[in-house]
Motif scaffolding. Sequence first.
Motif, PDB file in Angstrom:
ATOM      1  N   VAL A 221      47.366  36.914  43.567  1.00  0.00           N
ATOM      2  CA  VAL A 221      46.005  36.597  44.001  1.00  0.00           C
ATOM      3  C   VAL A 221      45.081  37.760  43.642  1.00  0.00           C
ATOM      4  CG1 VAL A 221      44.520  36.120  45.996  1.00  0.00           C
ATOM      5  CG2 VAL A 221      46.764  35.023  45.811  1.00  0.00           C
ATOM      6  N   ARG A 222      45.566  38.962  43.785  1.00  0.00           N
ATOM      7  CA  ARG A 222      44.772  40.155  43.459  1.00  0.00           C
ATOM      8  C   ARG A 222      44.327  40.134  41.999  1.00  0.00           C
ATOM      9  NH1 ARG A 222      42.652  45.108  45.558  1.00  0.00           N
ATOM     10  NH2 ARG A 222      42.412  46.378  43.728  1.00  0.00           N
ATOM     11  N   VAL A 223      45.241  39.817  41.087  1.00  0.00           N
ATOM     12  CA  VAL A 223      44.897  39.749  39.661  1.00  0.00           C
ATOM     13  C   VAL A 223      43.862  38.658  39.434  1.00  0.00           C
ATOM     14  CG1 VAL A 223      45.789  39.122  37.370  1.00  0.00           C
ATOM     15  CG2 VAL A 223      47.032  40.755  38.795  1.00  0.00           C
ATOM     16  N   LEU A 224      44.048  37.503  40.056  1.00  0.00           N
ATOM     17  CA  LEU A 224      43.081  36.415  39.917  1.00  0.00           C
ATOM     18  C   LEU A 224      41.706  36.850  40.414  1.00  0.00           C
ATOM     19  CD1 LEU A 224      42.519  33.444  39.186  1.00  0.00           C
ATOM     20  CD2 LEU A 224      43.035  32.894  41.561  1.00  0.00           C
ATOM     21  N   GLN A 225      41.663  37.556  41.531  1.00  0.00           N
ATOM     22  CA  GLN A 225      40.382  38.039  42.061  1.00  0.00           C
ATOM     23  C   GLN A 225      39.715  38.990  41.080  1.00  0.00           C
ATOM     24  OE1 GLN A 225      41.817  39.630  45.765  1.00  0.00           O
ATOM     25  NE2 GLN A 225      41.377  37.752  46.886  1.00  0.00           N
TER      26      GLN A 225
ATOM     27  N   LEU B 179      37.584  44.502  48.287  1.00  0.00           N
ATOM     28  CA  LEU B 179      37.760  43.072  48.006  1.00  0.00           C
ATOM     29  C   LEU B 179      37.764  42.252  49.294  1.00  0.00           C
ATOM     30  CD1 LEU B 179      40.501  43.172  45.225  1.00  0.00           C
ATOM     31  CD2 LEU B 179      38.099  42.512  44.959  1.00  0.00           C
ATOM     32  N   LEU B 180      38.471  42.749  50.300  1.00  0.00           N
ATOM     33  CA  LEU B 180      38.524  42.037  51.580  1.00  0.00           C
ATOM     34  C   LEU B 180      37.146  41.960  52.225  1.00  0.00           C
ATOM     35  CD1 LEU B 180      41.842  43.497  53.025  1.00  0.00           C
ATOM     36  CD2 LEU B 180      41.461  41.175  52.179  1.00  0.00           C
TER      37      LEU B 180
ATOM     38  N   GLN C 198      36.084  38.455  39.320  1.00  0.00           N
ATOM     39  CA  GLN C 198      35.030  39.476  39.405  1.00  0.00           C
ATOM     40  C   GLN C 198      34.648  40.001  38.025  1.00  0.00           C
ATOM     41  OE1 GLN C 198      36.042  42.827  41.852  1.00  0.00           O
ATOM     42  NE2 GLN C 198      37.304  41.531  43.143  1.00  0.00           N
ATOM     43  N   SER C 199      35.371  39.580  37.022  1.00  0.00           N
ATOM     44  CA  SER C 199      35.208  40.078  35.655  1.00  0.00           C
ATOM     45  C   SER C 199      35.542  41.561  35.545  1.00  0.00           C
ATOM     46  CB  SER C 199      33.796  39.805  35.127  1.00  0.00           C
ATOM     47  OG  SER C 199      33.546  38.421  35.117  1.00  0.00           O
ATOM     48  N   ALA C 200      36.417  42.046  36.451  1.00  0.00           N
ATOM     49  CA  ALA C 200      36.876  43.437  36.384  1.00  0.00           C
ATOM     50  C   ALA C 200      37.832  43.621  35.214  1.00  0.00           C
ATOM     51  CB  ALA C 200      37.559  43.836  37.688  1.00  0.00           C
ATOM     52  N   CYS C 201      38.541  42.563  34.862  1.00  0.00           N
ATOM     53  CA  CYS C 201      39.396  42.546  33.682  1.00  0.00           C
ATOM     54  C   CYS C 201      39.523  41.085  33.246  1.00  0.00           C
ATOM     55  CB  CYS C 201      40.758  43.179  33.958  1.00  0.00           C
ATOM     56  SG  CYS C 201      41.703  42.372  35.250  1.00  0.00           S
TER      57      CYS C 201
ATOM     58  N   MET D 173      41.323  24.102  43.419  1.00  0.00           N
ATOM     59  CA  MET D 173      42.436  24.849  44.004  1.00  0.00           C
ATOM     60  C   MET D 173      41.924  26.106  44.690  1.00  0.00           C
ATOM     61  SD  MET D 173      45.456  24.776  41.181  1.00  0.00           S
ATOM     62  CE  MET D 173      46.192  23.247  40.671  1.00  0.00           C
ATOM     63  N   SER D 174      42.668  26.537  45.686  1.00  0.00           N
ATOM     64  CA  SER D 174      42.387  27.823  46.328  1.00  0.00           C
ATOM     65  C   SER D 174      42.797  28.930  45.364  1.00  0.00           C
ATOM     66  CB  SER D 174      43.193  27.947  47.621  1.00  0.00           C
ATOM     67  OG  SER D 174      44.576  28.044  47.318  1.00  0.00           O
ATOM     68  N   GLN D 175      42.385  30.144  45.675  1.00  0.00           N
ATOM     69  CA  GLN D 175      42.814  31.273  44.846  1.00  0.00           C
ATOM     70  C   GLN D 175      44.331  31.378  44.839  1.00  0.00           C
ATOM     71  OE1 GLN D 175      40.660  34.665  46.404  1.00  0.00           O
ATOM     72  NE2 GLN D 175      39.199  34.560  44.725  1.00  0.00           N
TER      73      GLN D 175
END
Length: 102
Positions: A62-66, A8-9, A70-73, A49-51
């Motif tokens: 932020v990780r969940v939002l990412q 992700l990073l 990404q449509s990972a979930c 807004m920022s993430q």
Amino acid sequence: MPKTEQELLDRDAERDIGAELLESIGQMTAGEAAAVHSPVAIARHRVQMSQSQFAQLLGVSVRVLQEWEQSACEPSGAARSLIRVAQERPEVLRELFLDAVA
């Protein structure tokens, strides 16, 4: 399979999501085929807004939002409802966020 933190990073270091969204909007306005972005990323862009800010407003990391972007979930429950409000009435969420941080 969800991406690792390092993946992700690495991905985020090379991307400018805001610029990508603006480019896609310009393409859609011009009638061109545009890249597909997740509804969550589009909703976040609409509320400007920022993430970090959007995640705070939704009550998630932020990780969940990412992962949603990404449509990972997919979000569920109240988060899904707030994202729909962001898509249809972004000014309402901006106002709520400003009230919460004031």
